[in-house]
Design a protein around this motif. Structure first.
Motif, short mmCIF file in Angstrom:
data_model
loop_
_atom_site.label_atom_id
_atom_site.label_comp_id
_atom_site.label_asym_id
_atom_site.label_seq_id
_atom_site.Cartn_x
_atom_site.Cartn_y
_atom_site.Cartn_z
N ARG A 15 0.68 -1.21 -0.04
CA ARG A 15 -0.03 -0.06 -0.15
C ARG A 15 0.82 1.33 0.04
NH1 ARG A 15 -4.17 -2.08 4.68
NH2 ARG A 15 -5.32 -3.30 3.49
N ARG A 16 1.89 1.28 0.85
CA ARG A 16 2.80 2.38 0.76
C ARG A 16 3.50 2.68 -0.36
NH1 ARG A 16 6.02 0.70 4.66
NH2 ARG A 16 7.72 0.25 3.03
N GLN A 17 4.14 1.68 -0.71
CA GLN A 17 4.89 1.67 -2.09
C GLN A 17 4.19 2.00 -3.20
OE1 GLN A 17 7.95 -1.56 -2.58
NE2 GLN A 17 6.68 -2.27 -0.87
N TYR A 18 2.78 1.69 -3.42
CA TYR A 18 1.81 1.93 -4.35
C TYR A 18 1.50 3.43 -4.47
CZ TYR A 18 -2.63 2.04 -7.07
OH TYR A 18 -3.37 2.47 -8.05
N GLN A 19 1.24 3.87 -3.32
CA GLN A 19 0.91 5.26 -3.05
C GLN A 19 2.08 6.14 -3.33
OE1 GLN A 19 -0.40 5.77 1.01
NE2 GLN A 19 -2.46 5.21 0.50
N LEU B 215 -0.90 -9.90 -6.53
CA LEU B 215 -1.18 -10.11 -7.98
C LEU B 215 -1.85 -8.78 -8.28
CD1 LEU B 215 -1.97 -13.80 -8.75
CD2 LEU B 215 0.05 -12.30 -9.35
N ALA B 216 -2.86 -8.11 -7.54
CA ALA B 216 -3.51 -7.11 -7.81
C ALA B 216 -2.55 -5.85 -7.92
CB ALA B 216 -4.63 -6.69 -6.71
N TYR B 217 -1.56 -5.64 -6.87
CA TYR B 217 -0.69 -4.73 -6.79
C TYR B 217 0.26 -4.76 -7.83
CZ TYR B 217 -2.27 -2.57 -2.39
OH TYR B 217 -3.12 -1.93 -1.63
N LYS B 218 0.59 -6.09 -8.45
CA LYS B 218 1.51 -6.24 -9.59
C LYS B 218 0.68 -5.90 -10.73
CE LYS B 218 4.04 -9.93 -11.85
NZ LYS B 218 4.57 -11.11 -11.72
N ALA B 219 -0.58 -5.85 -10.81
CA ALA B 219 -1.19 -5.28 -12.00
C ALA B 219 -1.24 -3.75 -11.99
CB ALA B 219 -2.82 -5.74 -11.93
N ALA B 220 -1.45 -3.25 -10.80
CA ALA B 220 -1.42 -1.73 -10.61
C ALA B 220 0.04 -1.23 -10.96
CB ALA B 220 -1.58 -1.41 -9.28
N ASP C 162 -14.23 -11.67 -3.97
CA ASP C 162 -14.94 -10.97 -2.96
C ASP C 162 -13.89 -9.99 -2.25
OD1 ASP C 162 -17.46 -11.73 -3.35
OD2 ASP C 162 -17.17 -13.44 -2.27
N ASN C 163 -12.83 -9.69 -2.56
CA ASN C 163 -11.79 -8.86 -2.09
C ASN C 163 -11.77 -7.58 -2.64
OD1 ASN C 163 -9.11 -7.47 -1.66
ND2 ASN C 163 -8.62 -9.57 -0.60
N ALA C 164 -12.28 -6.67 -1.58
CA ALA C 164 -12.57 -5.26 -1.81
C ALA C 164 -11.33 -4.43 -2.09
CB ALA C 164 -13.41 -4.47 -0.71
N GLU C 165 -10.27 -4.80 -1.72
CA GLU C 165 -8.75 -4.17 -2.19
C GLU C 165 -8.64 -4.38 -3.52
OE1 GLU C 165 -4.47 -2.93 -0.15
OE2 GLU C 165 -5.94 -4.46 0.89
N ILE C 166 -8.51 -5.76 -4.13
CA ILE C 166 -8.41 -6.10 -5.32
C ILE C 166 -9.40 -5.36 -6.19
CG2 ILE C 166 -8.69 -7.91 -7.15
CD1 ILE C 166 -7.83 -9.76 -4.91
N ARG C 167 -10.83 -5.21 -6.04
CA ARG C 167 -11.56 -4.61 -6.57
C ARG C 167 -11.34 -3.07 -6.75
NH1 ARG C 167 -16.46 -6.88 -8.26
NH2 ARG C 167 -16.33 -9.19 -7.97
N PHE C 168 -10.86 -2.71 -5.69
CA PHE C 168 -10.55 -1.01 -5.54
C PHE C 168 -9.26 -0.47 -6.39
CE2 PHE C 168 -7.78 2.36 -3.59
CZ PHE C 168 -8.66 3.33 -3.96
N LEU C 169 -8.32 -1.67 -6.37
CA LEU C 169 -7.26 -1.26 -7.23
C LEU C 169 -7.65 -1.42 -8.79
CD1 LEU C 169 -4.53 -3.10 -5.45
CD2 LEU C 169 -4.55 -0.88 -5.74
N ARG C 170 -8.51 -2.45 -9.04
CA ARG C 170 -9.03 -2.31 -10.52
C ARG C 170 -9.74 -1.31 -11.01
NH1 ARG C 170 -12.02 -7.75 -12.74
NH2 ARG C 170 -13.97 -6.81 -11.58
#
Length: 175
Positions: free
Chosen positions: A32-36, A63-68, A102-110
């Motif tokens: 999260r920190r690195q993404y921001q 994997l969602a962060y990898k996509a981001a 059903d993971n909200a963090e993954i859906r949010f990133l997408r």
């Protein structure tokens, strides 16, 4: 167990959590920190992409962060390479969502990536689905499964970007 022992145990557990988070660059807190940081800086974006490109396991959130990271790479790439990175991001998001629907963090990133893509690319087909999922999840808070920071981030994103109806915005503002 006496009070001093409980305090000591709590401190040890807290320290262990901090050390394991810092030692593991793929912990959710670290990502999260690195993404921001990556979203705000080209240099941090490149560093984040290098870290995520080395990831070869199957944790859905990672994997969602990898996509981001791929999407951020597209932001900073030449016109010739942008589409390739965006397509890679789309494929990574598909894998992540299949692993944990059903993971909200993954859906949010997408949602945060797809809602910023030009419509003509045809890679924004999940915006409405993810938006509805996130609104529904947020309205369940505090039983949403999101911690307080994630809840505030997702809510702010949805409200600030106009991804919710006026009625839903009013409900979310009360939470």
């Amino acid at each position: 167990m006496n009070r001093l022992s409980r305090i000591f145990l709590t401190l040890l557990l807290t320290l262990a959590t901090i050390v394991s988070t810092e030692a593991n660059p793929y912990s959710v807190v670290s990502l999260r920190r690195q993404y921001q940081q990556a979203a705000a800086s080209k240099e941090a974006g490149e560093k984040f992409h290098q870290l995520m490109a080395a990831y070869n396991q199957q944790d859905a959130v990672v994997l969602a962060y990898k996509a981001a990271a791929e999407a951020i790479r597209a932001r900073d790439a030449s016109m010739f390479n942008k589409l390739t990175y965006v397509q890679n991001a789309s494929q990574q998001f598909e894998k992540a969502v299949k692993l944990d629907t059903d993971n909200a963090e993954i859906r949010f990133l997408r949602l945060s990536v797809e809602s910023n893509l030009p419509a003509f690319l045809g890679l924004s087909q999940h915006v409405d689905e993810d938006r509805q999922f996130l609104v529904s999840t947020l309205l369940k808070h505090p039983a949403s499964g999101l911690d307080a920071d994630s809840f505030a981030l997702v809510r702010s994103f949805l409200l600030d970007r106009g991804h919710v109806s006026e009625a839903d915005a009013a409900k979310l503002a009360r939470l």
